[in-house]
Design a protein around this motif. Structure first.
Motif, PDB file in Angstrom:
ATOM      1  N   ASP A   1       0.803  -1.301  -0.101  1.00  0.00           N
ATOM      2  CA  ASP A   1      -0.011  -0.023  -0.213  1.00  0.00           C
ATOM      3  C   ASP A   1       0.821   1.343   0.134  1.00  0.00           C
ATOM      4  O   ASP A   1       0.510   2.406   0.767  1.00  0.00           O
ATOM      5  N   ASP A   2       1.789   1.330  -0.959  1.00  0.00           N
ATOM      6  CA  ASP A   2       2.790   2.627  -1.104  1.00  0.00           C
ATOM      7  C   ASP A   2       3.425   3.012   0.203  1.00  0.00           C
ATOM      8  O   ASP A   2       3.278   4.088   0.628  1.00  0.00           O
ATOM      9  N   SER A   3       3.982   2.055   0.789  1.00  0.00           N
ATOM     10  CA  SER A   3       4.512   2.017   2.120  1.00  0.00           C
ATOM     11  C   SER A   3       5.712   3.189   2.302  1.00  0.00           C
ATOM     12  O   SER A   3       6.568   3.508   1.398  1.00  0.00           O
ATOM     13  N   PRO A   4       5.661   4.253   2.837  1.00  0.00           N
ATOM     14  CA  PRO A   4       6.459   5.203   3.143  1.00  0.00           C
ATOM     15  C   PRO A   4       7.806   4.805   3.208  1.00  0.00           C
ATOM     16  O   PRO A   4       8.868   5.676   3.070  1.00  0.00           O
ATOM     17  N   ASP A   5       7.893   3.723   3.976  1.00  0.00           N
ATOM     18  CA  ASP A   5       9.349   3.149   4.213  1.00  0.00           C
ATOM     19  C   ASP A   5      10.036   2.523   3.141  1.00  0.00           C
ATOM     20  O   ASP A   5      11.198   1.888   3.141  1.00  0.00           O
ATOM     21  N   GLY A   6       9.474   2.447   1.895  1.00  0.00           N
ATOM     22  CA  GLY A   6      10.212   1.804   0.754  1.00  0.00           C
ATOM     23  C   GLY A   6       9.887   0.285   0.561  1.00  0.00           C
ATOM     24  O   GLY A   6      10.655  -0.147  -0.248  1.00  0.00           O
ATOM     25  N   THR A   7       9.160  -0.513   1.439  1.00  0.00           N
ATOM     26  CA  THR A   7       8.839  -2.011   1.317  1.00  0.00           C
ATOM     27  C   THR A   7       8.801  -2.130  -0.423  1.00  0.00           C
ATOM     28  O   THR A   7       9.447  -3.042  -0.653  1.00  0.00           O
ATOM     29  N   HIS A   8       8.174  -1.421  -1.147  1.00  0.00           N
ATOM     30  CA  HIS A   8       7.742  -1.637  -2.341  1.00  0.00           C
ATOM     31  C   HIS A   8       9.007  -1.636  -3.350  1.00  0.00           C
ATOM     32  O   HIS A   8       9.260  -2.404  -4.269  1.00  0.00           O
ATOM     33  N   ASN A   9       9.842  -0.778  -3.045  1.00  0.00           N
ATOM     34  CA  ASN A   9      11.203  -0.408  -3.657  1.00  0.00           C
ATOM     35  C   ASN A   9      12.060  -1.851  -3.499  1.00  0.00           C
ATOM     36  O   ASN A   9      12.795  -2.225  -4.493  1.00  0.00           O
ATOM     37  N   ILE A  10      11.967  -2.348  -2.378  1.00  0.00           N
ATOM     38  CA  ILE A  10      13.001  -3.357  -1.909  1.00  0.00           C
ATOM     39  C   ILE A  10      12.532  -4.555  -3.003  1.00  0.00           C
ATOM     40  O   ILE A  10      13.176  -5.230  -3.498  1.00  0.00           O
ATOM     41  N   VAL A  11      11.013  -4.905  -2.827  1.00  0.00           N
ATOM     42  CA  VAL A  11      10.299  -5.805  -3.687  1.00  0.00           C
ATOM     43  C   VAL A  11      10.534  -5.834  -5.071  1.00  0.00           C
ATOM     44  O   VAL A  11      11.115  -6.698  -5.882  1.00  0.00           O
ATOM     45  N   ARG A  12      10.563  -4.428  -5.668  1.00  0.00           N
ATOM     46  CA  ARG A  12      10.706  -4.370  -7.033  1.00  0.00           C
ATOM     47  C   ARG A  12      12.121  -4.758  -7.397  1.00  0.00           C
ATOM     48  O   ARG A  12      12.585  -5.275  -8.446  1.00  0.00           O
ATOM     49  N   GLU A  13      13.048  -4.275  -6.773  1.00  0.00           N
ATOM     50  CA  GLU A  13      14.466  -4.580  -7.016  1.00  0.00           C
ATOM     51  C   GLU A  13      14.914  -5.908  -6.938  1.00  0.00           C
ATOM     52  O   GLU A  13      15.407  -6.351  -8.050  1.00  0.00           O
ATOM     53  N   ARG A  14      14.323  -6.651  -6.093  1.00  0.00           N
ATOM     54  CA  ARG A  14      14.458  -7.995  -5.887  1.00  0.00           C
ATOM     55  C   ARG A  14      13.558  -8.827  -7.241  1.00  0.00           C
ATOM     56  O   ARG A  14      14.185  -9.811  -7.694  1.00  0.00           O
ATOM     57  N   ALA A  15      12.466  -8.569  -7.489  1.00  0.00           N
ATOM     58  CA  ALA A  15      11.578  -9.139  -8.503  1.00  0.00           C
ATOM     59  C   ALA A  15      12.282  -8.804  -9.807  1.00  0.00           C
ATOM     60  O   ALA A  15      12.070  -9.869 -10.732  1.00  0.00           O
ATOM     61  N   ALA A  16      13.094  -7.959 -10.055  1.00  0.00           N
ATOM     62  CA  ALA A  16      13.792  -7.766 -11.295  1.00  0.00           C
ATOM     63  C   ALA A  16      14.624  -8.557 -11.742  1.00  0.00           C
ATOM     64  O   ALA A  16      14.934  -8.994 -12.733  1.00  0.00           O
TER      65      ALA A  16
END
Length: 246
Positions: A51-66
């Motif tokens: 849910d668009d986490s301010p702590d950047g959770t989605h960025n961690i997942v995006r980098e790993r998913a790539a």
């Protein structure tokens, strides 16, 4: 294209398994959790619904998913809520062709080590497998007496109001067969908060699916801060009454 498959214990049909992880501010947990889940077996896949986490959770997942085709991300902007995130995760898993869908929290309160036993119960014929604190062999650790008392009281209330025989009606650690999620009309689910757990459970019961409980040890979150509070809890209990009289 998803390609992870395994042969069931009875050696009949190929099965695809996807783990759904709704997240909000779980940057301190998500990396290790994904590693622990993927290490269980090479055919598991993960979708994180953030849910668009301010702590950047989605960025961690995006980098790993790539770098790993077994990881997937749904980055929700402008939407928030455990219920709607869980529904989107279910929809993604079903549309991806998953035969077994694992639902769990991303804070280590639901530990990945219990997933294999829960999957086995589904392979043996259960339509819904609940990771349960309240059956023989299950329990909680690291929680206060008051939190444990609230858990027992809430479950008693839910069982009484909804007429459920399940002991742990509040557990969001579950495994579903795809046919169960397809049958309960995911698009029509209404809960945006934690009451989604009871709404899904009630619909599965009304459809006549076989529901079993597998003992787990529920643990206090490993890191970060929970968003659960008294207001959310009371709203969830009120939702249970609405389910009963709809």
């Amino acid at each position: 294209m998803l390609s992870a498959h395994f042969r069931s214990r009875r050696g009949i049909n190929p099965v695809m398994i996807m783990v759904t992880l709704p997240t909000y501010n779980e940057a301190q947990n998500i990396g290790d959790l994904m590693d622990d889940i993927l290490a269980l077996r090479p055919d598991l896949q993960i979708v994180v619904i953030d849910d668009d986490s301010p702590d950047g959770t989605h960025n961690i997942v995006r980098e790993r998913a790539a770098q790993n085709s077994r990881l997937h991300l749904i980055h929700r902007r402008g939407r928030r809520g455990r219920g709607s995130a869980g529904i989107e995760g279910f929809q993604y898993a079903v549309k991806s062709g998953a035969d077994l869908i694992v639902e769990m929290d991303a804070d280590y309160s639901h530990h990945p080590r219990f997933i294999p036993a829960m999957i086995r119960r589904a392979e043996e014929g259960a339509d819904v497998v609940i990771g349960s604190r309240l059956v023989r062999g299950g329990g909680e650790t690291g929680r206060s007496f008051l939190r444990t008392l609230i858990t027992h009281a809430a479950n008693f209330y839910i069982r009484l109001v909804l007429g459920l025989s399940v002991r742990d009606c509040t557990s969001g650690f579950r495994v579903f067969r795809r046919r169960a999620l397809e049958a309960i009309s995911l698009d029509t689910l209404q809960s945006n908060g934690p009451a989604i757990v009871q709404e899904v459970l009630l619909r599965c019961r009304r459809k006549g699916f076989r529901i079993v409980e597998e003992p787990i040890l529920f643990e206090e979150r490993r890191a970060g801060t929970s968003t659960f509070n008294t207001r959310i809890m009371l709203a969830g209990l009120w939702s249970v009454l609405k389910f009963r009289f709809k």
